[in-house]
Enzyme design. Structure first.
Site, PDB file in Angstrom:
ATOM      1  N   LYS A 180       0.887  -1.184   0.000  1.00  0.00           N
ATOM      2  CA  LYS A 180       0.000   0.000   0.000  1.00  0.00           C
ATOM      3  C   LYS A 180       0.913   1.219   0.000  1.00  0.00           C
ATOM      4  O   LYS A 180       1.698   1.429   0.910  1.00  0.00           O
ATOM      5  CB  LYS A 180      -0.885  -0.022   1.247  1.00  0.00           C
ATOM      6  CG  LYS A 180      -2.227   0.667   1.102  1.00  0.00           C
ATOM      7  CD  LYS A 180      -2.173   2.170   1.056  1.00  0.00           C
ATOM      8  CE  LYS A 180      -1.966   2.830   2.398  1.00  0.00           C
ATOM      9  NZ  LYS A 180      -1.674   4.284   2.246  1.00  0.00           N
ATOM     10  N   GLU A 255       8.007  -1.144  12.241  1.00  0.00           N
ATOM     11  CA  GLU A 255       9.133  -0.201  12.147  1.00  0.00           C
ATOM     12  C   GLU A 255       8.547   1.184  12.370  1.00  0.00           C
ATOM     13  O   GLU A 255       7.957   1.768  11.454  1.00  0.00           O
ATOM     14  CB  GLU A 255       9.784  -0.290  10.756  1.00  0.00           C
ATOM     15  CG  GLU A 255      10.509  -1.596  10.505  1.00  0.00           C
ATOM     16  CD  GLU A 255      11.845  -1.693  11.230  1.00  0.00           C
ATOM     17  OE1 GLU A 255      12.307  -0.698  11.807  1.00  0.00           O
ATOM     18  OE2 GLU A 255      12.425  -2.797  11.234  1.00  0.00           O
ATOM     19  N   CYS A 289      12.991   8.658  10.276  1.00  0.00           N
ATOM     20  CA  CYS A 289      12.648   7.988  11.541  1.00  0.00           C
ATOM     21  C   CYS A 289      13.831   7.969  12.492  1.00  0.00           C
ATOM     22  O   CYS A 289      13.675   8.097  13.695  1.00  0.00           O
ATOM     23  CB  CYS A 289      12.159   6.572  11.274  1.00  0.00           C
ATOM     24  SG  CYS A 289      13.319   5.606  10.316  1.00  0.00           S
ATOM     25  N   GLU A 385       8.129  12.793  18.866  1.00  0.00           N
ATOM     26  CA  GLU A 385       8.753  12.858  17.533  1.00  0.00           C
ATOM     27  C   GLU A 385       8.177  14.069  16.801  1.00  0.00           C
ATOM     28  O   GLU A 385       6.959  14.249  16.755  1.00  0.00           O
ATOM     29  CB  GLU A 385       8.416  11.577  16.758  1.00  0.00           C
ATOM     30  CG  GLU A 385       9.141  11.490  15.437  1.00  0.00           C
ATOM     31  CD  GLU A 385       8.817  10.220  14.667  1.00  0.00           C
ATOM     32  OE1 GLU A 385       7.635   9.834  14.620  1.00  0.00           O
ATOM     33  OE2 GLU A 385       9.752   9.634  14.104  1.00  0.00           O
TER      34      GLU A 385
HETATM   35  P1  NAD Z   1       1.725   7.128   9.064  1.00  0.00           P
HETATM   36  O1  NAD Z   1       1.641   6.168  10.188  1.00  0.00           O
HETATM   37  O2  NAD Z   1       0.827   8.294   9.088  1.00  0.00           O
HETATM   38  O3  NAD Z   1       1.449   6.389   7.687  1.00  0.00           O
HETATM   39  C1  NAD Z   1       2.241   5.296   7.264  1.00  0.00           C
HETATM   40  C2  NAD Z   1       1.434   4.476   6.286  1.00  0.00           C
HETATM   41  O4  NAD Z   1       0.340   3.895   6.988  1.00  0.00           O
HETATM   42  C3  NAD Z   1       0.835   5.264   5.123  1.00  0.00           C
HETATM   43  O5  NAD Z   1       0.923   4.486   3.949  1.00  0.00           O
HETATM   44  C4  NAD Z   1      -0.617   5.411   5.544  1.00  0.00           C
HETATM   45  O6  NAD Z   1      -1.486   5.540   4.447  1.00  0.00           O
HETATM   46  C5  NAD Z   1      -0.849   4.098   6.250  1.00  0.00           C
HETATM   47  N1  NAD Z   1      -1.969   4.075   7.189  1.00  0.00           N
HETATM   48  C6  NAD Z   1      -2.486   5.115   7.904  1.00  0.00           C
HETATM   49  N2  NAD Z   1      -3.508   4.675   8.678  1.00  0.00           N
HETATM   50  C7  NAD Z   1      -3.618   3.346   8.455  1.00  0.00           C
HETATM   51  C8  NAD Z   1      -4.475   2.320   8.970  1.00  0.00           C
HETATM   52  N3  NAD Z   1      -5.420   2.589   9.886  1.00  0.00           N
HETATM   53  N4  NAD Z   1      -4.304   1.075   8.526  1.00  0.00           N
HETATM   54  C9  NAD Z   1      -3.352   0.773   7.628  1.00  0.00           C
HETATM   55  N5  NAD Z   1      -2.517   1.694   7.089  1.00  0.00           N
HETATM   56  C10 NAD Z   1      -2.651   2.964   7.509  1.00  0.00           C
HETATM   57  O7  NAD Z   1       3.247   7.557   8.972  1.00  0.00           O
HETATM   58  P2  NAD Z   1       3.888   8.598   7.952  1.00  0.00           P
HETATM   59  O8  NAD Z   1       3.506   9.966   8.390  1.00  0.00           O
HETATM   60  O9  NAD Z   1       3.627   8.164   6.552  1.00  0.00           O
HETATM   61  O10 NAD Z   1       5.447   8.350   8.208  1.00  0.00           O
HETATM   62  C11 NAD Z   1       6.148   8.977   9.209  1.00  0.00           C
HETATM   63  C12 NAD Z   1       6.317   8.018  10.386  1.00  0.00           C
HETATM   64  O11 NAD Z   1       6.949   6.827   9.950  1.00  0.00           O
HETATM   65  C13 NAD Z   1       7.232   8.601  11.443  1.00  0.00           C
HETATM   66  O12 NAD Z   1       6.720   8.301  12.715  1.00  0.00           O
HETATM   67  C14 NAD Z   1       8.541   7.853  11.197  1.00  0.00           C
HETATM   68  O13 NAD Z   1       9.381   7.798  12.309  1.00  0.00           O
HETATM   69  C15 NAD Z   1       8.050   6.515  10.779  1.00  0.00           C
HETATM   70  N6  NAD Z   1       9.070   5.791   9.991  1.00  0.00           N
HETATM   71  C16 NAD Z   1       9.687   4.703  10.550  1.00  0.00           C
HETATM   72  C17 NAD Z   1      10.698   4.032   9.845  1.00  0.00           C
HETATM   73  C18 NAD Z   1      11.425   2.844  10.434  1.00  0.00           C
HETATM   74  O14 NAD Z   1      12.066   2.111   9.677  1.00  0.00           O
HETATM   75  N7  NAD Z   1      11.370   2.635  11.736  1.00  0.00           N
HETATM   76  C19 NAD Z   1      11.036   4.472   8.561  1.00  0.00           C
HETATM   77  C20 NAD Z   1      10.382   5.579   8.036  1.00  0.00           C
HETATM   78  C21 NAD Z   1       9.384   6.223   8.758  1.00  0.00           C
END
Ligand code: NAD
Length: 481
Positions: A180, A255, A289, A385
């Site tokens: 997705k 993650e 992240c 964060e």
């Molecule tokens: P987010 O949680 O808002 O969204 C991530 C993904 O989840 C998107 O594709 C979104 O459409 C999807 N999503 C949202 N609600 C959902 C649900 N209810 N069910 C299933 N999917 C859903 O995060 P973001 O704003 O896209 O990314 C930033 C965050 O990601 C930060 O907290 C960052 O630290 C973290 N991050 C972690 C890593 C790692 O490897 N640990 C890497 C990159 C980013």
């Protein structure tokens, strides 16, 4: 030639077909450096999701990927890498425009994505089980089997390389995968679909669906047909997904976010520290992240480090990613507002803004590189964060205190220590609550080094040989002779 956008629209890659989705719904994708719409992205319908699930199930059960000779799976992944590299220029430019990151970083992201397929392709024929001695009357051994359908949810900060980071090992192990894409920058990720199609991956083995997280994302992870969830994103979304996964008892890999601290000891090389600050918190506008969002500095070096950080921040070039500046925009107006709200709150709590602290007055969503000084470790800005170019500087008196402050958040993704004293570096690294510790260089390590969190930063590891074992489960076969 434009391979990715046709009629101003990027489509879903559903079980080998490029589809618009039945409901003709799309989202406009903007350039965060200008606010202009670049193109639209077709949203997958419920029917597209069903087709992707069916394609994944049929391709898995048919053995199209699972029963392929491991050495042939290795070659297939190498072919995907070749096809991704052909898309570096076109895909890189699109990624630069939709995510705001620099063109150099966007192209590097494509190269990294290709490298993941080479790396895990090289491991596809090395997933070896064990023979367990039970005495002369038995033969006992373990085999590693793929899960089946791996549902993978990707965030917007590195959409192409993070998708590849999970897709490549999942395929190497013989799974089918449904990805997705992130709604804020879904366009360039279609490149992986194109590379997969051109490399000759059997139809149905990979689908890439576009959709809003709370709708399509939630439906995908709630599906009874998936065998694994791989989520990279924020803590609240991870928590929601884990609740959903609990219903069907679906194994999940999380993650999540971080509030990672670098520790500057008295003998640190300040040039190394400042170079690490530049990458650690200003690379990708701090939307990483594993960003260095806190810098803990021993009292003796505090004033010097503060002055150097302020100078660094005030001299960063700012602009459109196509011009490869030091500082690029925040992904969206909403995210920028959220960052500003948190800074205002910090100011109201009396926290000193040494530089920055406001948005930059220009088109697009730019946040000034911000250094906050003498930040109380229990303040919200030091605990939450922020996901922007905001560095909290915190003084400390002893290495014990530094470790205590570094560990005093609910996260534990990465940490860092700057010292020439190997013994101190090692002891500090052992005491830090984090999945990875950098010594003297933020973001040291690479594709081969396991990465993942403790605490609310998540569980499971991506990257390295270790990550491969996220995508298989162990079966034991015990034979009485
Ligand atoms: P987010 O949680 O808002 O969204 C991530 C993904 O989840 C998107 O594709 C979104 O459409 C999807 N999503 C949202 N609600 C959902 C649900 N209810 N069910 C299933 N999917 C859903 O995060 P973001 O704003 O896209 O990314 C930033 C965050 O990601 C930060 O907290 C960052 O630290 C973290 N991050 C972690 C890593 C790692 O490897 N640990 C890497 C990159 C980013």
């Amino acid at each position: 030639m434009n391979n990715l956008i046709k009629d101003n629209l990027v489509r879903n890659f559903v079980a080998g077909q490029w589809q618009e989705g039945d409901n003709n719904e799309s989202i406009a994708v903007e350039d965060p450096a200008t606010g202009e719409i670049i193109a639209h992205c077709a949203l997958a319908s419920d029917k597209s999701l069903s087709q992707a699930l069916l394609g994944a199930r049929q391709s898995f059960e048919s053995g199209a990927i699972k029963d392929m000779k491991p050495v042939d799976r290795a070659k297939l992944l190498a072919n995907i890498a070749i096809e991704i590299r052909k898309l570096v220029d076109e895909g890189g430019e699109l990624l630069c425009k939709e995510s705001g990151k620099t063109l150099n970083d966007a192209k590097a992201e494509f190269i990294e994505a290709a490298d993941y397929f080479d790396y895990y392709g090289g491991l596809a024929d090395k997933i070896e089980g064990k023979s367990i001695p039970l005495g002369p009357d038995y033969i006992d051994y373990t085999v590693y089997e793929p899960y089946g359908i791996s549902a993978q949810i990707v965030p917007w900060n590195f959409p192409v390389s993070l998708a590849a980071r999970s897709l490549a090992p999942a395929l190497a192990a013989g799974n089918s995968v449904i990805i997705k894409s992130p709604e804020l920058d879904p366009l360039a990720l279609a490149s992986l679909g194109l590379a997969i199609e051109r490399a000759g991956v059997p139809k149905g083995v990979v689908s890439i669906l576009n959709g809003v997280g709370a709708n399509l994302g939630a439906k995908l992870v709630a599906s009874k047909d998936i065998d694994q969830i791989v989520f990279t994103g924020s803590v609240p979304t991870g928590q929601a997904i884990l609740k959903s996964a609990a219903n069907e008892v679906v194994p999940s890999l999380m993650e999540l976010g971080g509030k990672s601290a670098g520790i500057v000891c008295a003998d640190a090389d300040i040039e190394e520290v400042i170079d690490s600050v530049k990458w650690g918190i200003f690379f990708n506008a701090g939307q990483v992240c594993s960003a260095m969002s806190r810098l803990l500095v021993c009292k003796e070096r505090y004033d010097e480090v503060l002055e150097r950080c302020v100078k660094l921040a005030e001299n960063l070039t700012v602009g459109h990613g196509l011009n490869n500046p030091d500082l690029t925009p925040i992904i969206s107006a909403q995210q920028l507002e959220e960052i500003e709200r948190k800074i205002t709150q910090a100011k109201n709590e009396g926290i000193t803004v040494a530089t920055g602290g406001t948005r930059i007055d220009r088109n697009g969503h730019f946040m000034a590189p911000t250094i906050l000084s003498n930040v109380p470790t229990d303040s919200r800005i030091a605990q939450e964060e922020i996901f922007g170019p905001i560095l909290c500087l915190i003084p400390f008196e002893s290495s014990e205190e530094a470790i205590q402050i570094a560990n005093d958040t609910e996260f534990g993704l990465v940490a860092g220590v700057f010292t020439k004293n190997l013994s101190l570096a090692h002891k500090t690294a052992s005491a830090l609550k984090a999945g990875q510790v950098f010594v003297n260089e933020w973001y040291a390590g690479g594709m081969a080094t396991p990465f993942g969190g403790v605490g609310k930063s998540g569980f499971g590891r991506e990257k390295g040989v270790e990550a491969l074992y996220n995508y298989v489960r162990t079966k034991n076969i015990a034979i009485k002779l």
